[in-house]
Design a protein around this motif. Structure first.
Motif, PDB file in Angstrom:
ATOM      1  N   ALA A 467       0.834  -1.203   0.000  1.00 15.61           N
ATOM      2  CA  ALA A 467       0.000   0.000   0.000  1.00 15.61           C
ATOM      3  C   ALA A 467       0.872   1.258   0.000  1.00 15.61           C
ATOM      4  O   ALA A 467       0.567   2.243  -0.692  1.00 15.61           O
ATOM      5  CB  ALA A 467      -0.934  -0.004   1.205  1.00 15.61           C
ATOM      6  N   CYS A 468       1.962   1.228   0.758  1.00 18.61           N
ATOM      7  CA  CYS A 468       2.841   2.398   0.828  1.00 18.61           C
ATOM      8  C   CYS A 468       3.573   2.653  -0.484  1.00 18.61           C
ATOM      9  O   CYS A 468       4.031   3.771  -0.734  1.00 18.61           O
ATOM     10  CB  CYS A 468       3.836   2.239   1.967  1.00 18.61           C
ATOM     11  N   ASP A 469       3.701   1.622  -1.321  1.00 15.24           N
ATOM     12  CA  ASP A 469       4.283   1.841  -2.652  1.00 15.24           C
ATOM     13  C   ASP A 469       3.401   2.750  -3.499  1.00 15.24           C
ATOM     14  O   ASP A 469       3.876   3.374  -4.447  1.00 15.24           O
ATOM     15  CB  ASP A 469       4.474   0.499  -3.373  1.00 15.24           C
ATOM     16  N   SER A 470       2.114   2.800  -3.160  1.00 14.25           N
ATOM     17  CA  SER A 470       1.166   3.678  -3.864  1.00 14.25           C
ATOM     18  C   SER A 470       0.728   4.820  -2.948  1.00 14.25           C
ATOM     19  O   SER A 470      -0.416   5.245  -2.950  1.00 14.25           O
ATOM     20  CB  SER A 470      -0.059   2.889  -4.332  1.00 14.25           C
ATOM     21  N   ARG A 471       1.674   5.305  -2.151  1.00 12.96           N
ATOM     22  CA  ARG A 471       1.343   6.316  -1.125  1.00 12.96           C
ATOM     23  C   ARG A 471       0.685   7.551  -1.727  1.00 12.96           C
ATOM     24  O   ARG A 471      -0.324   8.040  -1.208  1.00 12.96           O
ATOM     25  CB  ARG A 471       2.624   6.696  -0.375  1.00 12.96           C
ATOM     26  N   GLN A 472       1.266   8.085  -2.798  1.00 15.24           N
ATOM     27  CA  GLN A 472       0.725   9.316  -3.377  1.00 15.24           C
ATOM     28  C   GLN A 472      -0.711   9.122  -3.850  1.00 15.24           C
ATOM     29  O   GLN A 472      -1.576   9.972  -3.615  1.00 15.24           O
ATOM     30  CB  GLN A 472       1.608   9.786  -4.533  1.00 15.24           C
ATOM     31  N   THR A 473      -0.961   7.989  -4.509  1.00 16.40           N
ATOM     32  CA  THR A 473      -2.316   7.722  -4.991  1.00 16.40           C
ATOM     33  C   THR A 473      -3.286   7.575  -3.829  1.00 16.40           C
ATOM     34  O   THR A 473      -4.393   8.124  -3.849  1.00 16.40           O
ATOM     35  CB  THR A 473      -2.335   6.451  -5.850  1.00 16.40           C
ATOM     36  N   LEU A 474      -2.871   6.851  -2.795  1.00 14.17           N
ATOM     37  CA  LEU A 474      -3.754   6.631  -1.652  1.00 14.17           C
ATOM     38  C   LEU A 474      -4.047   7.937  -0.912  1.00 14.17           C
ATOM     39  O   LEU A 474      -5.190   8.181  -0.505  1.00 14.17           O
ATOM     40  CB  LEU A 474      -3.125   5.616  -0.697  1.00 14.17           C
ATOM     41  N   GLU A 475      -3.043   8.778  -0.740  1.00 16.23           N
ATOM     42  CA  GLU A 475      -3.282  10.051  -0.066  1.00 16.23           C
ATOM     43  C   GLU A 475      -4.226  10.921  -0.890  1.00 16.23           C
ATOM     44  O   GLU A 475      -5.090  11.612  -0.340  1.00 16.23           O
ATOM     45  CB  GLU A 475      -1.960  10.766   0.190  1.00 16.23           C
ATOM     46  N   GLN A 476      -4.069  10.881  -2.204  1.00 14.65           N
ATOM     47  CA  GLN A 476      -4.990  11.616  -3.075  1.00 14.65           C
ATOM     48  C   GLN A 476      -6.412  11.107  -2.883  1.00 14.65           C
ATOM     49  O   GLN A 476      -7.351  11.903  -2.737  1.00 14.65           O
ATOM     50  CB  GLN A 476      -4.565  11.445  -4.540  1.00 14.65           C
ATOM     51  N   VAL A 477      -6.572   9.786  -2.857  1.00 14.67           N
ATOM     52  CA  VAL A 477      -7.897   9.191  -2.689  1.00 14.67           C
ATOM     53  C   VAL A 477      -8.462   9.504  -1.306  1.00 14.67           C
ATOM     54  O   VAL A 477      -9.640   9.875  -1.169  1.00 14.67           O
ATOM     55  CB  VAL A 477      -7.827   7.668  -2.914  1.00 14.67           C
ATOM     56  N   PHE A 478      -7.640   9.376  -0.259  1.00 16.70           N
ATOM     57  CA  PHE A 478      -8.111   9.633   1.101  1.00 16.70           C
ATOM     58  C   PHE A 478      -8.637  11.059   1.238  1.00 16.70           C
ATOM     59  O   PHE A 478      -9.681  11.301   1.845  1.00 16.70           O
ATOM     60  CB  PHE A 478      -6.984   9.407   2.115  1.00 16.70           C
ATOM     61  N   ASN A 479      -7.918  12.018   0.670  1.00 16.65           N
ATOM     62  CA  ASN A 479      -8.322  13.419   0.798  1.00 16.65           C
ATOM     63  C   ASN A 479      -9.539  13.759  -0.051  1.00 16.65           C
ATOM     64  O   ASN A 479     -10.365  14.581   0.343  1.00 16.65           O
ATOM     65  CB  ASN A 479      -7.153  14.337   0.428  1.00 16.65           C
ATOM     66  N   GLU A 480      -9.636  13.118  -1.225  1.00 15.72           N
ATOM     67  CA  GLU A 480     -10.770  13.409  -2.102  1.00 15.72           C
ATOM     68  C   GLU A 480     -12.066  12.775  -1.610  1.00 15.72           C
ATOM     69  O   GLU A 480     -13.153  13.189  -2.003  1.00 15.72           O
ATOM     70  CB  GLU A 480     -10.465  12.927  -3.523  1.00 15.72           C
ATOM     71  N   HIS A 481     -11.940  11.733  -0.760  1.00 11.40           N
ATOM     72  CA  HIS A 481     -13.140  11.000  -0.328  1.00 11.40           C
ATOM     73  C   HIS A 481     -13.283  10.974   1.191  1.00 11.40           C
ATOM     74  O   HIS A 481     -13.810  10.017   1.753  1.00 11.40           O
ATOM     75  CB  HIS A 481     -13.092   9.573  -0.884  1.00 11.40           C
ATOM     76  N   MET A 482     -12.862  12.044   1.846  1.00 15.26           N
ATOM     77  CA  MET A 482     -13.017  12.119   3.300  1.00 15.26           C
ATOM     78  C   MET A 482     -14.488  12.106   3.718  1.00 15.26           C
ATOM     79  O   MET A 482     -14.821  11.726   4.841  1.00 15.26           O
ATOM     80  CB  MET A 482     -12.341  13.376   3.834  1.00 15.26           C
TER      81      MET A 482
END
Length: 698
Positions: A467-482
């Protein structure tokens, strides 16, 4: 007269009359060459054998010229390339030997044959598009000019004028205006022309469509080979190169260039039907149907098939993951090759008719584009499960990189649909990741029978590392779907996620890690042996530290987490020693025994024998049980260091005191079952995961 002035240009743009022009000019040219002096210069005096061979050769040339527009539709690109090379070689060799053999002035037959062959080449350029016919035209026009100049320099002007006429004629026919002189035709002339032209257009269109269908299998094979090469290149990359590479695959195939000749013919038909007032849905329907067949067959060969939402939801995890991988490859091929190629083909066929080009492209590609998005939407709306996260991440990132292609190729409706599906994949990423925390939180601790690293610990740590290998994507998703946090109130009882307008990856990882550590604690309580519980926690805690070190996950967790974990392992270490060995150390205590030895020797002997017997029993029980326990090597080394420094000295002191009891005297040795070295040997068998006996057998 007016009608004749209109019909002559119309007659010239059709390929059918040029068949007879080319056939006639080839006969004239070949006949003149047989009668010319250059024939004798090159081949010697005529005889029967030479004439038979020449007649057969001439017959083949004339036949090929007459049926050129037939065989060119079924000829492969490879055949055309070989044909062009053959013509180039033959003309070059002929030019070399002709210049070497013919030094005098050419005769009339030589001049006529050059002019005839030039006209034949022009007729070929009106029927086929193999690439050599124009060069052949220029070759014979050049030879004609040179031969006229050999006779007399000024005669070269005639050759230049004749050449200019043929070149301009060819150029004007290739770029015939779309609606030229239409306003000059009266209704009767149009009526006469429509019937004959309609029949001709239908036959030409059928031939072009058949040519496209014949080329489809070749094109699909080319695409599959390109995809295979891309996959081979991807597999050959090193890990460092894979990290640096751009995730979007770039294919180097231009469908429009592979079908260029047929597209020119289709464009001419489109122009003619538009001039005749009959351009419309029927032409688009026939053309689009052929191209849709190509798209469907291409996707089938890429291993992708149409599936309903229910079919996708009911697929096994392995099949869904396999289909998702094929979907990513198919999308790249469609956006980079197929759709882009079909767009350019439509623009060429319907050049000058923008609305028709757009309509045709959507008729060809729209359904396939919608179907590809429907599959992604079905994956996004499936029931959340932690294991689906990485498949959806791959699809999310692939579609994100392809959004610009959707925007450039398709109108608003499909590009908006692509953006909507991409956002749904983002929501699916959020739900599938949060599902991991939900599963951990609500998991009922099962009975654990082994001190080994738990299989869920391995799964959990590898999961977070990926999951951390896709950190940037996950952070983008987390912030867009809070906003989706409200769907999981039970997952954040302390409200940590809702305290700010942004959600970092570290916050989510910390929360997930805390829940998992609580889960491990709950599992450890299922052990009946407290010492084994501490060993279990030591092993799993140490494994978590090892996996997190020198990784993106470790950076996110931070030094504080590593320090806390190390402190916990030390506590488990102390807990293990206390629960396993405190009773043993208690037995070996000798405080206050000196007085007993001096004043009551019988009581002292009896007490010391009892203690020794208790030690042997307790020690043997620990060795028997803990020989089968497994502890990570680094932790085991630390435990052994402590035991060697504490247990061995205590036992040695006890034995010396035991042997000094007067009542035991020389018989003391028969009561001592283990020497200090024996104790050390037994300790060496502990915590290795196998019993001492099995180790000896190995």
């Amino acid at each position: 007269m007016k009608l004749l002035s209109i019909q002559i240009p119309r007659w010239l743009i059709h390929s059918e009359p040029w068949r007879f022009v080319g056939f006639t000019s080839s006969i004239v040219g070949l006949l003149c060459y047989a009668l010319s002096t250059s024939f004798n210069f090159l081949f010697g005096k005529r005889n029967l054998l030479k004439m038979v061979i020449y007649i057969v050769f001439s017959f083949i040339i004339c036949l090929a010229t007459f049926f050129a527009n037939v065989w060119q539709h079924s000829a492969s690109l490879r055949f055309r390339a070989h044909m062009a090379f053959l013509v180039l070689t033959v003309t070059s060799v002929y030019s070399f030997f002709f210049d070497k053999a013919v030094n005098g002035k050419p005769d009339v037959f030589s001049l006529v044959l050059c002019a005839a062959f030039a006209i034949m080449s022009l007729s070929l350029s009106r029927q086929i598009h193999c690439g050599f016919e124009v060069d052949l035209l220029y070759f014979f026009l050049g030879v004609l000019i040179i031969q006229l100049m050999k006779i007399k320099l000024l005669l070269g002007t005639i050759g230049v004028c004749f050449s200019y006429f043929l070149v301009i004629l060819r150029s004007s026919l290739d770029f015939q205006p779309e609606n030229d002189d239409l306003q000059l035709e009266d209704q009767e002339a149009i009526a006469i022309r429509v019937d004959s032209q309609q029949s001709n257009n239908d036959s030409q269109l059928a031939a072009c469509i058949e040519a496209l269908r014949n080329r489809n299998s070749d094109l699909i094979q080319i695409i599959l080979e390109q995809v295979k090469e891309e996959n081979k290149d991807q597999k050959s990359l090193t890990d460092a190169e894979e990290e640096e590479q751009i995730p979007v695959v770039s294919y180097d195939i231009k469908i429009d260039s592979l079908l260029a000749e047929t597209m020119i013919d289709l464009h001419k038909i489109a122009q003619q039907t538009a001039v005749a007032g009959e351009f419309g849905e029927e032409f688009i329907k026939v053309y689009a149907s052929c191209r849709r067949e190509f798209l469907e067959e291409s996707l089938m060969n890429l291993g992708l098939k149409k599936l309903s939402t229910d079919e996708v939801h009911s697929m096994s995890w392995e099949n869904q993951r396999d289909m998702a991988e094929r979907w990513i490859k198919a999308c790249n091929v469609c956006l980079k090759i197929l759709f882009a190629g079909e767009r350019r083909l439509c623009e060429r066929v319907f050049s000058g008719f923008l609305a028709a080009a757009n309509l045709s492209f959507m008729d060809i590609s729209g359904e396939t584009g919608t179907w590809l998005l429907d599959f992604a939407d079905a994956v996004a709306t499936a029931k959340p499960a932690p294991g689906r996260l990485f498949m959806i991440l791959d699809m999310f990132e692939a579609l994100r990189d392809m959004i610009p292609e959707f925007e450039s190729l398709f109108p608003d409706q499909l590009r908006n649909e692509a953006d909507t599906v991409w956002k749904r994949l983002g929501e699916a990423i959020w739900r599938n990741f949060m599902e991991l925390g939900d599963v951990i939180r609500h998991q009922t601790p099962e009975m654990v029978s082994s001190s080994n690293i738990h299989h869920l610990t391995r799964y959990f740590m590898n999961y977070l590392l990926l999951a951390c290998d896709s950190r940037q994507t996950l952070e983008q998703v987390f912030n867009e779907h809070m906003h989706l946090l409200k769907e999981y109130p039970e997952l954040e009882p302390d409200g940590r996620f809702g305290s700010s307008s942004s959600l970092s990856m570290k916050t989510v990882i910390d929360w997930t890690m805390e829940m998992f550590e609580c889960n491990l604690e709950a599992k450890s309580k299922t052990f009946e042996d407290l010492a084994l519980s501490h060993v279990f926690l030591m092993n799993n805690g140490h494994y978590m530290i090892q996996k997190a070190e020198n990784s993106e996950l470790g950076i996110l967790l931070g030094d504080d987490w590593f320090q806390k974990q190390s402190e916990k392992i030390k506590q488990y270490h102390v807990g293990y020693l206390s629960s396993s060995w405190d009773k043993v150390f208690e037995i070996l205590k000798l405080d206050g025994s000196n007085d007993s030895v001096q004043t009551q020797p019988n009581v002292a002997a009896k007490e010391m024998k009892k203690k020794l017997k208790m030690f042997n029993m307790q020690f043997e029980n620990i060795c028997r049980v803990q020989s089968s326990w497994y502890v990570e090597e680094k932790i085991r080394e630390d435990i052994m260091i402590v035991l060697v420094k504490t247990l061995l000295p205590a036992y040695g002191c006890f034995i010396r005191r035991f042997q000094s009891v007067p009542k035991l005297g020389k018989n003391a040795k028969k009561y001592v079952k283990y020497g200090v070295e024996d104790i050390e040997t037994k300790l060496n068998d502990l915590l290795r995961g196998v019993t001492a006996s099995s180790r000896r057998q190995q």
